[in-house]
Design a protein around this motif. Sequence first.
Motif, short mmCIF file in Angstrom:
data_model
loop_
_atom_site.label_atom_id
_atom_site.label_comp_id
_atom_site.label_asym_id
_atom_site.label_seq_id
_atom_site.Cartn_x
_atom_site.Cartn_y
_atom_site.Cartn_z
N UNK A 81 0.82 -1.23 0.00
CA UNK A 81 0.00 0.00 0.00
C UNK A 81 0.85 1.27 0.00
N UNK A 82 2.01 1.25 0.68
CA UNK A 82 2.90 2.41 0.66
C UNK A 82 3.37 2.71 -0.75
N UNK A 83 3.78 1.65 -1.47
CA UNK A 83 4.26 1.85 -2.84
C UNK A 83 3.14 2.33 -3.75
N UNK A 84 1.90 1.90 -3.47
CA UNK A 84 0.77 2.28 -4.33
C UNK A 84 0.51 3.78 -4.30
N UNK A 85 0.87 4.45 -3.20
CA UNK A 85 0.66 5.89 -3.10
C UNK A 85 1.97 6.66 -3.19
N UNK A 86 3.02 5.97 -3.65
CA UNK A 86 4.30 6.63 -3.89
C UNK A 86 5.09 6.98 -2.64
N UNK A 87 4.89 6.23 -1.56
CA UNK A 87 5.62 6.49 -0.32
C UNK A 87 6.50 5.28 0.02
N UNK A 88 7.32 5.44 1.05
CA UNK A 88 8.22 4.36 1.44
C UNK A 88 8.32 4.27 2.96
N UNK A 89 9.12 3.33 3.43
CA UNK A 89 9.24 3.11 4.88
C UNK A 89 9.88 4.31 5.58
N UNK A 90 10.79 4.97 4.90
CA UNK A 90 11.45 6.14 5.52
C UNK A 90 10.43 7.22 5.83
N UNK A 91 9.51 7.48 4.87
CA UNK A 91 8.45 8.47 5.12
C UNK A 91 7.58 8.02 6.29
N UNK A 92 7.23 6.74 6.32
CA UNK A 92 6.37 6.23 7.37
C UNK A 92 7.00 6.41 8.75
N UNK A 93 8.29 6.06 8.87
CA UNK A 93 8.96 6.19 10.16
C UNK A 93 9.11 7.66 10.57
N UNK A 94 9.28 8.55 9.58
CA UNK A 94 9.36 9.98 9.88
C UNK A 94 8.04 10.48 10.46
N UNK A 95 6.93 10.06 9.86
CA UNK A 95 5.61 10.46 10.35
C UNK A 95 5.32 9.89 11.74
N UNK A 96 5.77 8.65 11.97
CA UNK A 96 5.56 8.04 13.28
C UNK A 96 6.40 8.74 14.35
N UNK A 97 7.59 9.17 13.96
CA UNK A 97 8.43 9.92 14.91
C UNK A 97 7.77 11.23 15.31
N UNK A 98 7.08 11.88 14.36
CA UNK A 98 6.37 13.12 14.68
C UNK A 98 5.28 12.88 15.73
N UNK A 99 4.66 11.68 15.65
CA UNK A 99 3.59 11.34 16.59
C UNK A 99 4.13 10.74 17.87
N UNK A 100 5.42 10.38 17.87
CA UNK A 100 6.03 9.82 19.08
C UNK A 100 5.67 8.37 19.33
N UNK A 101 5.44 7.59 18.26
CA UNK A 101 5.11 6.18 18.42
C UNK A 101 5.98 5.35 17.49
N UNK A 102 6.02 4.04 17.73
CA UNK A 102 6.75 3.11 16.87
C UNK A 102 5.76 2.21 16.14
N UNK A 103 6.25 1.56 15.11
CA UNK A 103 5.39 0.68 14.32
C UNK A 103 4.77 -0.41 15.19
N UNK A 104 5.58 -0.97 16.10
CA UNK A 104 5.12 -2.08 16.93
C UNK A 104 3.95 -1.70 17.83
N UNK A 105 3.80 -0.42 18.13
CA UNK A 105 2.72 0.03 19.02
C UNK A 105 1.43 0.36 18.28
N UNK A 106 1.47 0.31 16.95
CA UNK A 106 0.33 0.73 16.13
C UNK A 106 -0.50 -0.48 15.75
N UNK A 107 -1.79 -0.44 16.12
CA UNK A 107 -2.72 -1.50 15.72
C UNK A 107 -3.15 -1.32 14.27
N UNK A 108 -3.47 -0.06 13.91
CA UNK A 108 -3.92 0.23 12.55
C UNK A 108 -3.43 1.61 12.15
N UNK A 109 -2.85 1.71 10.95
CA UNK A 109 -2.40 2.99 10.42
C UNK A 109 -2.86 3.16 8.99
#
Length: 286
Positions: A183-211
């Motif tokens: 799904x990330x690739x389908x909208x032209x994004x990557x893992x680096x963008x995802x981790x940057x956005x999660x850092x802004x929210x102060x959470x990690x991937x492992x803590x997210x039930x749904x994003x």
Amino acid sequence: MPDWLEIGLRTLFAVVTLFLMTKLLGKRQVSELSFFEYITGITIGSLAAYISLDMEATWYLGLVSLSVWVLVSLGIEFLQLKSKTARDWIDGKGTILIKDGKVLEDNLKKERLTSDELLEKLRSKNVFQAANVEFAVMEPSGDINVLVKKEYLPLTPAHLGIKVGQMHEPQTVIMDGNQMDEPLAAIGLNREWLHTELDKLGVTVENVYLGQVDSYGQLYVDLFDDKIKVPEPQQKASLLAQLKKCEADLEMFGLSTKNEKSKQLYEKCSKELENVIANVKPLLAR
């Protein structure tokens, strides 16, 4: 072979056969049913039980009967696709219950529908007063669809003459603590963008039930721990504030300058930016 083992094997065979034949019949057989599909569903279930448990009869005769029912159902569905007359005769037609705001009592009696049941059906469509309904029809499936009078319809951007951007389906990029690359690739994004956005929210991937990422590229997350509140993304609110600040600056420049040509230019730019803000505000103010 012991009876219990034979019943177990026959039941397993019946389950597999029933699943394959239901797949063959298609999704209509598990959605809202017509009269014939309702009868077919009951009969096929009964025949599957017969194949599983009737020890005294020859089991394959139940399979023959089951196959005939499925073939007849497929034939009727094919006939319905080709003929509207067949569709009307087999499935029936919709019955108008309310027309031009008037309840048609004769049609209610025809469908054996009481006024209480009609009001209940209207409430299920978020309509609590029959006088607000312009048109209501009972479909062959038994569901009631309602058209509310124009004055009671919710206000939309189209009513205000506002054009909004095309909406795209949100992409689920995190599920059960795992990031989804496709799904990330389908909208032209990557893992680096995802981790940057999660850092802004102060959470990690492992803590997210749904994003999920909406059509404007904003990430919304739901955490496993419901006690933790995650701030909503503020990019759009920040952009709206910056646009308003630019408009205010242009107005101030126009008021402060003594050059008439520059004053007119600033005023023109300020009005154009004001129009831009008015057009994008429905998208940025959420």
